[in-house]
Design an enzyme around this catalytic site. Structure first.
Site, PDB file in Angstrom:
ATOM      1  CG  HIS A  99      71.662  35.179  47.523  1.00 12.51           C
ATOM      2  ND1 HIS A  99      71.749  34.311  47.001  1.00 12.51           N
ATOM      3  CD2 HIS A  99      70.619  36.472  47.858  1.00 12.51           C
ATOM      4  CE1 HIS A  99      70.464  35.320  46.845  1.00 12.51           C
ATOM      5  NE2 HIS A  99      69.588  36.322  47.009  1.00 12.51           N
ATOM      6  CG  ASP A 178      62.486  29.588  49.467  1.00  8.11           C
ATOM      7  OD1 ASP A 178      62.235  30.275  49.580  1.00  8.11           O
ATOM      8  OD2 ASP A 178      63.663  29.556  48.180  1.00  8.11           O
ATOM      9  NE  ARG A 185      57.673  36.079  48.243  1.00  8.43           N
ATOM     10  CZ  ARG A 185      58.895  36.576  48.551  1.00  8.43           C
ATOM     11  NH1 ARG A 185      60.068  35.333  48.325  1.00  8.43           N
ATOM     12  NH2 ARG A 185      59.615  37.281  48.243  1.00  8.43           N
ATOM     13  CB  SER A 200      62.930  33.901  49.726  1.00  6.35           C
ATOM     14  OG  SER A 200      62.832  33.475  48.578  1.00  6.35           O
ATOM     15  CE  LYS A 204      66.778  30.703  47.759  1.00  5.41           C
ATOM     16  NZ  LYS A 204      65.636  31.318  47.455  1.00  5.41           N
TER      17      LYS A 204
END
Length: 473
Positions: A99, A178, A185, A200, A204
């Site tokens: 990520h 999320d 947000r 967040s 995931k």
């Protein structure tokens, strides 16, 4: 009895919340029992007052458990043989993901997923769309005709098991808290809040239930975390959350003070990744109508920064999986899969499995192309001292390559290529980069944004950014 207003007040006044209070809020918001305005108030209170690590961990767990956790098939994948030839232990598949916290020209996922899968590691990736100035992996993939990023969870699992990699968007089953909170947000100026970012991202990834996770945590003018210190703090928090969940996890802190690679924009970035995996450079680029000279159009890449970050992140994934004993061995294996064509072949298999036009791997003319190109001239002579990198991302949006509002349609063909990097010399009138565009009005605006983003010094610039700052584990 828990009252939402009391919980908001407690956090507003700087007190730590209990796990019960956090779960009450997340479950209520996800189910629709708590209104958006109360969730917004709590998110803003968290932005101002922060959360300790236990609170962040509880928030992450509540968001993970708001939906399904993927259950991967853990039957033996291959039979290993010992040196004597006798049948050894069965090897279970290793599932790993990567990520990135996002940046300009950051397209490493498009190479990492097929490259690491070609080395025998399963790579399920749940990715996102563009956020603010940063481009989104899903938008890049959708520039390939037919590519479906909205596979249901079961099909996501099947493609990952069969092909070795799959890249989709967040499904309704994965961390729905999320998905709902993130949308809130985005419109309440609470995106860049460390505890909320950690929860967040990690919710995931933990719902993916991978065995290992490598994080690319960026810092600089093109990143959400502008300072090295803030970026490192975010990296440490995410690594610790992952470890608490029993996962193998590490982070590389990387520089995002200038665009990564040589192309910026959805189809252009897909093109660059295919060029790297094909090993043919710009020779595989279909001719387009340029308003620049042939030498500018065919200039070879000046930097291998994209490949370097890609290999560094991929190597960490192989080390976690036990496929390689050290970084040198991992990089050697990755280079062989790249030069041998296996990475590009795997990319093609994934495209086909997700309904896309696999032929783009051999014929780049099948990708969207802008009608016009022109150089953006440097306003003065000197060395590039710094770049307001986020402004390059906003310039792509100005061209139509991103969204100003969620309903905007993306123009996949627009963007930039061959950007000058920090430390590069430039003469007045020479290209800062080449712009690909379809509309003259938006092109004029984007050109002004790029020129303002570059700070050119008459004094020589010898210090270039440190690409990979440190490893955090």
């Amino acid at each position: 009895m828990l009252l939402p207003a009391q919980i908001i007040q407690k956090k507003r006044d700087g007190h730590a919340l209990t796990e019960e209070e956090i779960r009450f809020f997340i479950d209520g918001f996800t189910s629709g029992e708590l209104p958006e305005y109360q969730m917004s108030a709590l998110a803003m209170a968290v932005c101002f007052r922060g959360m300790n690590f236990d609170e962040t961990m509880w928030l992450t767990r509540a968001m993970v458990e708001s939906g399904e956790v993927v259950q991967w098939r853990k039957s033996p994948a291959t039979s290993l043989k010992t040196d004597s030839g006798a049948l050894g232990q069965h090897a279970l598949p290793f599932y790993a993901d990567k990520h990135s916290t996002g940046g300009i020209g950051d397209k490493t996922s498009l190479i990492i997923a097929p490259l690491v899968a070609a080395c025998g590691v399963k790579v399920p990736m749940i990715s996102g769309r563009g956020l603010g100035p940063t481009g989104g992996t899903l938008d890049k993939l959708e520039s390939i005709a037919g590519f479906n990023v909205n596979l249901p969870l079961k099909e996501f699992q099947c493609v990952t098991e069969k092909i070795g990699c799959c890249m989709i968007g967040q499904t309704a089953e994965i961390a729905p808290a999320d998905k709902k909170l993130y949308a809130l947000r985005d419109v309440t100026a609470t995106v860049s809040c460390l505890p909320l970012i950690v929860a967040s991202i990690m919710s995931k990834k933990l719902a993916e239930n991978v065995d290992g996770l490598v994080l690319d945590v960026k810092w600089g003018s093109g990143a959400f975390m502008r300072t090295r210190e803030a970026s490192a703090e975010l990296a440490r928090a995410m690594v610790e959350v992952g470890k608490r969940y029993g996962k193998k996890v590490c982070a590389l802190q990387t520089d995002m003070n200038q665009p990564l690679g040589q192309k910026i924009g959805n189809a252009l970035e897909v093109r660059e990744c295919i060029e790297i995996m094909s090993g043919t450079g710009n020779a595989n680029v279909a001719p387009v109508k340029h308003e620049t000279t042939a030498s500018q159009r065919l200039a070879p890449p000046k930097s291998n920064d994209l490949l370097e970050v890609t290999l560094a992140l991929s190597a960490e994934m192989l080390l976690m999986a036990g496929v390689a004993k050290n970084v040198a061995a991992a990089r050697e294996m990755l280079q062989k899969k790249m030069t041998g064509g296996q990475a590009l072949e795997k990319f093609g298999e994934m495209i086909e499995a997700q309904g896309g036009d696999r032929s783009v791997c051999e014929d780049l003319s099948r990708l969207p192309v802008a009608k016009h190109t022109r150089p953006i001239p440097a306003p003065k002579t000197g060395d590039v001292r710094s770049i307001e990198c986020d402004q390059i991302g906003y310039a792509v949006i100005a061209l139509g390559g991103g969204r100003k509002v969620a309903s905007d349609k993306v123009d996949f063909g627009v963007g930039f290529e061959q950007p000058k990097k920090i430390g590069d010399p430039v003469k007045s009138g020479e290209p800062l980069m080449i712009m690909h565009y379809n509309d003259d009005g938006s092109a004029a605006e984007a050109e002004r944004m790029v020129q303002r983003a570059y700070h050119i010094s008459e004094e020589a610039v010898t210090d270039r950014p440190q690409l990979i700052v440190q490893k955090i584990e």
